[in-house]
Design a protein around this motif. Structure first.
Motif, short mmCIF file in Angstrom:
data_model
loop_
_atom_site.label_atom_id
_atom_site.label_comp_id
_atom_site.label_asym_id
_atom_site.label_seq_id
_atom_site.Cartn_x
_atom_site.Cartn_y
_atom_site.Cartn_z
N ARG A 53 -10.07 5.50 -56.47
CA ARG A 53 -9.32 4.39 -55.87
C ARG A 53 -9.87 4.00 -54.50
NH1 ARG A 53 -3.78 6.92 -57.65
NH2 ARG A 53 -3.83 6.30 -59.84
N LEU A 54 -9.79 2.71 -54.23
CA LEU A 54 -10.36 2.20 -52.98
C LEU A 54 -9.59 2.69 -51.75
CD1 LEU A 54 -11.38 -1.46 -53.86
CD2 LEU A 54 -12.49 0.68 -54.42
N GLN A 55 -8.39 3.18 -51.96
CA GLN A 55 -7.62 3.67 -50.81
C GLN A 55 -8.33 4.81 -50.09
OE1 GLN A 55 -4.41 4.58 -53.56
NE2 GLN A 55 -4.27 6.65 -52.77
N LEU A 56 -9.28 5.44 -50.78
CA LEU A 56 -10.10 6.48 -50.15
C LEU A 56 -10.77 5.95 -48.89
CD1 LEU A 56 -12.44 9.01 -51.77
CD2 LEU A 56 -13.46 7.39 -50.19
N LEU A 57 -11.18 4.68 -48.93
CA LEU A 57 -11.86 4.10 -47.78
C LEU A 57 -10.94 4.01 -46.57
CD1 LEU A 57 -14.00 1.29 -49.46
CD2 LEU A 57 -14.84 3.31 -48.23
N GLU A 58 -9.64 3.82 -46.84
CA GLU A 58 -8.69 3.78 -45.73
C GLU A 58 -8.52 5.18 -45.15
OE1 GLU A 58 -5.12 1.86 -47.30
OE2 GLU A 58 -6.52 0.50 -48.32
N ARG A 59 -8.37 6.16 -46.05
CA ARG A 59 -8.17 7.53 -45.57
C ARG A 59 -9.34 7.98 -44.71
NH1 ARG A 59 -9.76 12.58 -47.60
NH2 ARG A 59 -10.37 11.74 -49.63
N LEU A 60 -10.56 7.60 -45.12
CA LEU A 60 -11.76 8.09 -44.42
C LEU A 60 -12.35 7.06 -43.46
CD1 LEU A 60 -13.53 10.00 -47.35
CD2 LEU A 60 -12.07 10.94 -45.54
N ALA A 61 -11.54 6.08 -43.09
CA ALA A 61 -12.06 4.98 -42.25
C ALA A 61 -12.78 5.50 -41.00
CB ALA A 61 -10.94 4.03 -41.87
N ASP A 62 -12.29 6.57 -40.44
CA ASP A 62 -12.88 7.04 -39.19
C ASP A 62 -13.93 8.13 -39.38
OD1 ASP A 62 -11.27 5.28 -37.83
OD2 ASP A 62 -9.61 6.71 -37.76
N ALA A 63 -14.18 8.50 -40.62
CA ALA A 63 -15.19 9.54 -40.87
C ALA A 63 -16.58 8.97 -40.59
CB ALA A 63 -15.10 10.03 -42.31
N PRO A 64 -17.51 9.83 -40.13
CA PRO A 64 -18.87 9.34 -39.91
C PRO A 64 -19.58 9.11 -41.25
CG PRO A 64 -18.75 11.70 -39.51
CD PRO A 64 -17.35 11.25 -39.80
N ASP A 65 -20.49 8.15 -41.27
CA ASP A 65 -21.28 7.90 -42.48
C ASP A 65 -22.42 8.89 -42.59
OD1 ASP A 65 -19.82 5.74 -43.29
OD2 ASP A 65 -21.27 4.22 -42.64
N GLY A 66 -22.78 9.23 -43.81
CA GLY A 66 -23.96 10.05 -44.07
C GLY A 66 -25.23 9.22 -43.98
#
Lengths: 614, 614
Positions: A53-66
């Motif tokens: 689900r796309l909601q994952l992007l909201e949960r991890l919005a502040d995580a750094p990108d690989g």
């Protein structure tokens, strides 16, 4: 993450399906959990596939990108040089052998060709996405959703033309407004500048403008699609039953992956963005005015979005060594950008986190796939590649070098130019030399030396096909080094969107293909002008060109320079957001050979096991 | 089982989608566990749908079967009389209110019409299958699999004709045998009586016979399919592109549910049975010899089975009150038998066990759906109905009674004859009078009395639409009584399979429709003879007739008797195993009206909620 190395490697390498069926896949919820996907974000599709689900992007919005690593290749032979295999093998090496957090993002293959000539596209040998049957067949139905949506759009167009042709303004308007104006109708009212909410309030002139799309049949840009190799649908005449009262029209089918809706799925960034893009698809021009008629005008764009609601979620699968894979979107590289989805890349980058790696594959050679990856996909996603892996084989270099020059000449011409091209974008280029059984160490080392001499960040031999991730550890190490350079080069695009369409084509042709000149057929000139005048001039360019040469002539190997690139026609993907010039003729639906692959594909009725798929 | 009654009932009854979205579905694995399905038998498709593996039938092979109850109806109006609603409401009553073990088996609706005229088919009001959006849209992809399989078959046929037309015997044979004979090729060799295993061993004459199907284009029985209301595909000409070198042909598309592969899915009993049925599909006749050419002869039947491998598993969903539902197969009632799958019925009967109830719906009025349920589906399944529920509305009876006779006359003509027909098969008939808001108690009681007087086992008023299962408790009690009668009537078929095709048609026309005579057009006569001569004479009959009258004339209400039934043509479904006579012309792909339903269907991009679907 909980990866597991392959237990047993056989030689010679068994058939793909035998290897794939010899490894029991991990339950996909375990793969998901190890990758950091919450169970509330997972929708299982059987035990080995899931949508995320796309909601994952909201949960991890502040995580750094690989680190984003794009796998591309030199100009290929007809057999392909193993980009998918390398993408998968490198993932197995990074995850199961080098202990890194890693995610692989690949395209969903077209189902039709599985039964025609081409084998599957899940990688090969000991570097595969499994279960390979599910990867190559229905998966979770995304292609089927695209078929349904595209064909609803086409049916809506023909039905609307029929109703307009057979009804008076008054009858048409009355029937269209039997129910109150719907959301999508209000979009059309707004476009027409009619600020009224009740059907009765419109003047006769406004009613006519609202109800009559007055589509110019010569401008229709929508064809129907099917995911079947059906050559007899290339050119068809529709409307031949009596009920259509003589309103016949010549058109045709493309293969599903050629649908603009596939390109939209690959480039969209959210559900609301997809809704807008679907509404903007231009289906034709209005007679007389030349006004673009869109899916919104046909009133069908909300329904298209509803049909695509589940398809927007990336599909989770796994490699033979248990590393996680997103399989999502597979736009036809012949006429679209040939890259997997923006959403899968974005989710994967968040999931692996700052130290992790996301591998994504760009279709065709680097002159096409990598160029489009940067100019189209990176523009849509906002992501930047930390490194590019250029897949090379001695077989292809031999072809490019020709009978006299051989492998070295091929490396110094074709490979060297691809390395140079990649570096123009400020991206380090790592050559992965895909080892075949009969390759000699000497030839392989020669090529590695040529690659380094021509600016490759590094060049390594990879043997994942026969050895799995263990065979790509050196490649993994080179990639890790490149991604962690303290002073990486500055990433850049070769053209700004503000440049006009013609000039953008020139930049690509000169900088990447190295054409000495570009010519535009009158039809192409005319359309480019129309696009510019209707506000589509700021879109990026997606050249539809053969993958078998830098030039438009598939017989010209190596690194040709003295050619004039002829643009025969141009087309618009207003929803996907690119303009695509056509160089030569592009076949958009394959056929079946005399002995198609389907002859060998069968099911063991007792075990339910699929046999004969390759 | 863990059902739960509806918490809140509103009046007037809200829109279907609002009710459906107001109830949070139970996790489908909970529904499955409560129904006795082992977790190893379940394949989740998101949180609210699952497929159930056929191995369940092995585990429960020795379990007693529950009572099978078939829901049918009188001759309907254009609005439908609520058979699906009753099937679902009765299930809610039996499970959530009467505390019985119950399973409901319904058809999967066609997706295309959801965007055209017709609303969804998940029941209605407080008697629905949820989530209704998923029920009406992709579900788990079974329809898409049928589209893919049917169109691969059609593409294989046209491609084969093309290759035969453009190649010499020698070239054709050489290409076909580039690889060793595959499984499906060995089937063709066996059919031709050629007992050789190596391609080189065949004589030139044997090679010609093997390679040349020599299809007579006038006999082609396969059309392409799409699940879209696309009227412009009713009649098309294919092969108009230059690459097909003038090999054009006129054909058309049907809607997906009209594919023979759908009828096969509905009637098959196992994976190996499906493999055999798909291979037996007759696609055309050979020129000159008239030999039937099958999907096996085309070499594509194994691939079709592979495409249908997942579709064979029934889909589990739930009602608003949490009772389990199998949604599986939806053969077009216009030209096929219009009943949900044999496999779903069989699994459900085992799951509910000896004391439980399985409700299954038969499409159209009882003259069509119930007759085919018995003669075609029960023959294939070996199951026997313990009772039939005949759905009746005052609205339909009024239509049948006409302006003078009214409801009573309608009941005494149309309803009475349906009751009589059902009883001919030795099945007790319970009348369920579907209550509408403005119906008077007096009229309802009159109809109940007429029903009992004409041999109904019982007749009860049902109000599940407005009240959910609570509104169908009286109906549930009547059904339970009928199923537990100590001396049930003896079930019987009205014709034996050994009877010839013509006579079987006569039996149905005289015993069920009450035609005074049947005429066969010359084309029909000719084909019936051909079928008999080729060994298809023992198949059951599936009459394609209007659902709006016992006769072939949709304007003849009540219980007509003085008509001659004209059989215009007959067709063969050799894989599904029935012969279908055509009475009048049957539209096999719908069109879109001027304001199709898609105008109102949209997505709330923020919540992802679907709006405007009905």
């Amino acid at each position: 993450m909980t990866f597991r190395k392959l237990k047993k490697i056989e030689r010679p390498t068994p058939a793909d399906i035998d290897i794939a069926q010899s490894v029991a896949p991990l339950p996909i919820d375990e793969v998901a959990a190890a990758a950091g996907i919450a169970s509330s974000e997972l929708e299982l599709y059987g035990p080995h596939k899931a949508k995320v689900r796309l909601q994952l992007l909201e949960r991890l919005a502040d995580a750094p990108d690989g680190h984003l690593v794009v796998v591309t290749g030199i100009t290929p032979t007809r057999f392909g040089e193993g980009k998918s295999t390398t993408t998968v093998g490198l993932s197995q090496a990074l995850g199961a052998h080098a202990g890194q957090r890693v995610f692989t993002c690949v395209r969903q293959p077209s189902q039709g060709p599985t039964f025609g000539i081409k084998g599957g596209a899940a990688g090969g040998g000991y570097a595969q996405v499994i279960p390979m049957e599910e990867f190559n067949l229905h998966l979770t139905g995304d292609l089927h959703a695209i078929t349904a949506a595209n064909n609803l759009l086409a049916a809506a167009l023909d039905a609307r033309m029929f109703h307009e042709a057979t009804q008076s303004d008054e009858a048409l308007y009355r029937r269209l407004t039997e129910k109150p104006f719907s959301l999508v109708m209000r979009r059309r009212l707004a476009k027409l500048g009619i600020d009224k909410t009740e059907a009765v309030a419109l003047s006769p002139e406004e009613r006519r403008r609202f109800a009559r799309l007055d589509i110019d049949p010569d401008t229709i840009a929508v064809r129907r699609v099917l995911d079947v190799n059906d050559r007899f649908l290339r050119g068809i005449r529709v409307g031949m039953a009596e009920t259509e009262r003589g309103h016949q029209r010549d058109t045709g089918f493309d293969i599903t992956v050629a649908s603009e809706i596939m390109a939209i799925l690959a480039l969209t960034t959210s559900l609301s963005d997809m809704r807008e893009r679907l509404g903007r698809i231009v289906v034709a021009a209005q007679r007389g005015t030349g006004e673009p008629i869109t899916a919104d005008d046909l009133g069908v764009s909300g329904a298209l979005t509803v049909l695509m609601r589940d398809a927007i979620m990336p599909n989770l699968m796994q490699t033979l060594e248990g590393t996680p894979v997103f399989v999502h979107a597979g736009p036809f590289a012949n006429i679209a950008h040939g890259n997997s989805s923006v959403l899968a890349d974005r989710m994967a980058l968040k999931l692996v986190g700052g130290d992790g790696y996301v591998l994504t594959e760009a279709g065709f050679g680097a002159d096409i796939g990598f160029e489009k990856f940067v100019h189209i996909k990176c523009r849509a996603s906002g992501c930047r590649p930390a490194a590019a892996v250029l897949v090379v084989t001695l077989r292809a270099l031999e072809m490019h070098g020709g009978p006299e020059g051989g492998v070295r000449a091929g490396a110094e011409s074709n490979m060297a130019r691809h390395i140079e091209n990649v570096r123009k974008f400020g991206v380090p280029c790592i050559v992965a030399l895909n080892r075949f059984r009969d390759d000699t160490d000497e030839a392989l080392q020669t090529v590695c030396a040529v690659a380094r001499a021509h600016g490759a960040y590094d060049a390594v031999v990879a043997a994942h096909f026969g050895e799995g991730g263990a065979g790509a550890v050196a490649l993994a190490e080179a990639v890790m080094r490149a991604c962690n350079e303290p002073h990486p080069p500055a990433f850049r695009m070769l053209y700004p969107l503000a440049m006009n369409l013609r000039d953008k084509v020139q930049v690509i042709a000169r900088e990447i293909y190295r054409a000495k000149e570009v010519t535009f057929a009158p039809e192409a000139e005319r359309k480019l002008e129309w696009y510019e005048s209707r506000g589509y001039g700021r879109l990026p360019i997606c050249v539809a060109k053969t993958q078998y040469s830098f030039s438009h002539d598939p017989a010209r190997f190596g690194a040709p320079t003295d050619f004039v690139l002829p643009i025969r026609d141009v087309r618009l993907s207003a929803g996907a957001e690119f303009v695509y010039p056509l160089v030569g003729s592009i076949q958009t639906i394959p056929g079946l050979p005399t002995r198609p692959a389907f002859y060998d594909i069968d099911l063991d009725p007792m075990s339910g096991r699929i046999v004969g798929m390759s």
